[in-house]
Design an enzyme around this catalytic site. Sequence first.
Site, PDB file in Angstrom:
ATOM      1  N   SER A 547       0.828  -1.149   0.043  1.00  0.00           N
ATOM      2  CA  SER A 547       0.003  -0.049  -0.016  1.00  0.00           C
ATOM      3  C   SER A 547       0.941   1.395  -0.034  1.00  0.00           C
ATOM      4  O   SER A 547       1.878   1.471  -0.815  1.00  0.00           O
ATOM      5  CB  SER A 547      -1.062  -0.022   1.056  1.00  0.00           C
ATOM      6  N   ASP A 633      -9.978  -3.686  -5.483  1.00  0.00           N
ATOM      7  CA  ASP A 633      -9.226  -2.904  -4.429  1.00  0.00           C
ATOM      8  C   ASP A 633      -9.889  -1.338  -4.446  1.00  0.00           C
ATOM      9  O   ASP A 633      -9.438  -0.587  -5.630  1.00  0.00           O
ATOM     10  CB  ASP A 633      -7.718  -2.917  -4.633  1.00  0.00           C
ATOM     11  N   HIS A 668      -7.956  -4.821  -1.335  1.00  0.00           N
ATOM     12  CA  HIS A 668      -6.771  -4.591  -1.018  1.00  0.00           C
ATOM     13  C   HIS A 668      -5.818  -5.419   0.074  1.00  0.00           C
ATOM     14  O   HIS A 668      -4.623  -5.476  -0.310  1.00  0.00           O
ATOM     15  CB  HIS A 668      -6.771  -3.293  -0.126  1.00  0.00           C
TER      16      HIS A 668
END
Length: 697
Positions: A547, A633, A668
Amino acid sequence: MTAQRENPHPETAIQPPMAEKRPHSFTAHGVTISDDYHWLRDPGYPKVGNKEILAHLEAENAWFEAQMKPQAALTETIFQEMKGRIKEDDSSVPQKDGAWIYWSKFDEGAQYRKHYRKPVAGGADQLILDENALAEGKDYFRLGAAEISPDGKLLAYAYDDNGSERFDLHVRNLETGAELADIIPGTLSGIVWTKDSKGLVYGLANENWRTDNAHYHRLGDDPKKAKLLYKEADIGFGVGVGLTAQEDWIVIATGDNVTSEVRLVPADNPAAEPILISPRKTGRQYSVDVRDGTLYILTNDTHVNFRIATASLSNPSEWKTLIAGSDRHYLTGLSLFKDFFVTEGRIDGLDQVEVRRYDQPAKAETIRFPEASYVAGLGDNPEYDVQKLRLDYESMVTPDTVFDYEVATGTFETLKVQEIPSGYDASQYATERVTITARDGARVPVSILYKKGFKKDGSQPLHLYAYGAYGYAMPPGFSANRLSMVDRGFAYAIAHIRGGDDLGYQWYLDGKLMKRTNTFNDFVDAGRALIEMGYTSNGKLTASGGSAGGELMGAVVNQAPELFGAVVAHVAFVDVLNTMLDKDLPLTPGEWPEWGNPILDKAAFDYIRSYSPYDNVTAKAYPPMLWTAGLNDPRVTYWEPAKMVAKLRAMKTDDNVLLLKTNMGAGHGGKSGRFERLHENAEEAAFLIWQLGLGAK
């Protein structure tokens, strides 16, 4: 379309996909930006149906599978090692809440948990929720909020079955097992019961995947007619709901990464006019709890490391200091109980848990832990009137341990130590904490784990991990998965770089906005220092992050590609400039306080452009890299890693392996089942071991 180039890997018939360049440009602040891979963003997002895009992602997945196929045996070996360290029929430590004792467990071989309870007075175990049954036939499943009604008769729970982070809320009658007709799709917050067990407060995702509201639904009514309790006007603020310690007030909190505002409504009358605690002030954060009509407020209004203040419900904006802010002691949490309250924080990056009495708040009873470096904090403590605290504890060599702490005597009772079925001997491992000096003089801590006998002569590999954003600290905790690399001769290091709040809130501020590049420099400087100290050498240093930590990976391979023998970047936020210029993306407005607003601020535009990984790919040699993405995501859109890999493949001057794996049915967090996630961890380790030429062992 996907073009092809000569296959540099003749052992497979599949060639690496070369995404077609399609000229696209835009102008902002007088600067024209070209983006040849803009077409990889599906205009129908969040629905991705463009056949060319899907074909390209599938081609990348095929290339990933072909390149990893020779490593299948190594991947399977590591997977079995990791699986062998998991107690398959593991249970949580039971905890009393009212008239019931609650716990959850995995059955052997199961991907998901089952949730149980039994009466405190005695009686049979009751299965209240089986995640495996809910997940059956689905590629993805994640349980979100799950809350028992105050009368103990109903369970409200919400789950996401595609990775989009939109959760459908359901209600189950625990006495009959029947599902109520009340189904609320698209929730995106916690769930709070009203005091009478007949209503729910929650937030709904809007069309841009943001929660800008709090709603109140009475059971049996049409959910579409739920009462709106609060609507946030600022598109950058998100709304969440919670409950105070005595469960008499519902908290409606709104804010972004740097500013917050809190309202309270009575739990027995949520439709009442909300009480605004204090109007928002940019840069001020605060959270609120209530005890017997007195507000307890954790805030950074007068000190960057936060203070604790009190106020009355009748005058909620008049705050009086209870515990002043400290340059050394960073306060991160406040929990109220009947006879005492608990503060959590860090001193010099080390966790602190302190118990204080209401009549002597300045006198802190610091809970002492047995190791010099560790991670510790409050665990599951659902009840208000308690004399024992449930604590969680671990270190880089000590598995997760659950204690009960007797407040009156200061004694510990060990309830559970994470079991490693295949065996684990902590005495075979060592951990240390070193401090490196970054290029601007900042002193950056690094926590290191290795097997005893590790040679600090540069001959052994070291894996460096960090996150470095949003003020999230990376604690030096335990991970059984790391042992597969450590047992093969790696040291495993966590760099506590700026951007996290490891050393206090200022540490976070020094790695965001116009100081963002400190984060990347800290990581590179930590890698170089560890090489100089003999922990590893150039080419034997590997790295990973996800991320915002994936953004970190993109930035450091642009800055210092020669340092790394291999890099893994998960769901990487690498197209920073384009994303921050797009106010219609779900998270962008709320992210401007973290990264800057390049739409309105030319200085922010220029600065983001100077480091945005996608915008700074150049024609040079890069290390072997594995990138991952999730098609659904909502946090880091799939096209960010896809565009990054497309540009890298076209521009890099080396023949090193470059892989992209897109989870086509996940978001995610990657795949959701515990063994599926484990297999992805094994793939990462196998990739790194393969690229360092350590062999299939």
